[in-house]
Design a protein around this motif. Sequence first.
Motif, PDB file in Angstrom:
ATOM      1  N   THR A   6       0.822  -1.204   0.000  1.00  0.00           N
ATOM      2  CA  THR A   6       0.000   0.000   0.000  1.00  0.00           C
ATOM      3  C   THR A   6       0.857   1.254   0.000  1.00  0.00           C
ATOM      4  OG1 THR A   6      -1.774  -1.167   1.126  1.00  0.00           O
ATOM      5  CG2 THR A   6      -1.827   1.220   1.244  1.00  0.00           C
ATOM      6  N   SER A  11      -2.855   6.861  -3.869  1.00  0.00           N
ATOM      7  CA  SER A  11      -4.306   6.847  -3.719  1.00  0.00           C
ATOM      8  C   SER A  11      -4.922   7.966  -4.542  1.00  0.00           C
ATOM      9  CB  SER A  11      -4.682   7.014  -2.247  1.00  0.00           C
ATOM     10  OG  SER A  11      -4.280   5.884  -1.508  1.00  0.00           O
ATOM     11  N   THR A  20      -7.570   3.269  -3.248  1.00  0.00           N
ATOM     12  CA  THR A  20      -6.171   2.845  -3.190  1.00  0.00           C
ATOM     13  C   THR A  20      -6.022   1.583  -4.032  1.00  0.00           C
ATOM     14  OG1 THR A  20      -5.941   3.773  -0.971  1.00  0.00           O
ATOM     15  CG2 THR A  20      -4.268   2.186  -1.667  1.00  0.00           C
TER      16      THR A  20
END
Length: 124
Positions: A6, A11, A20
Amino acid sequence: MPVIRTADVASHQMHGSTFTPLVRPATGSSELCVWRLEVAPATDGVPHRIHREEAFVLLSGTVAVTIDGETGTLTPGDAAVAPAGSTIRLANPADAPATVLVTTTVGFTGELADGTIVNPPWVN
């Protein structure tokens, strides 16, 4: 096995929500797209028609999913599937954020009520 972190993806913000991207062509997928959707509290969502099937799994919070005029409320662990061509809207009526895992196929697009085609960057 490739791992998509991540922290390594950008995003995107749209209509009061944060998208995201996790699995998509830019991260090595040729067929599938998966993203985490964070819906802010008290967000109504924007109705839009989807051109490909889309599936939702609620991870936390509460969301109301409307598919072709029929609304259902998801609690954590619940899922919903919207068929291609349906009009959908996700809303978060609660005072806390909601997190949804969303999946569809590569090439996904949507259409806003005014006819604007949305080619989301989180699926490319």
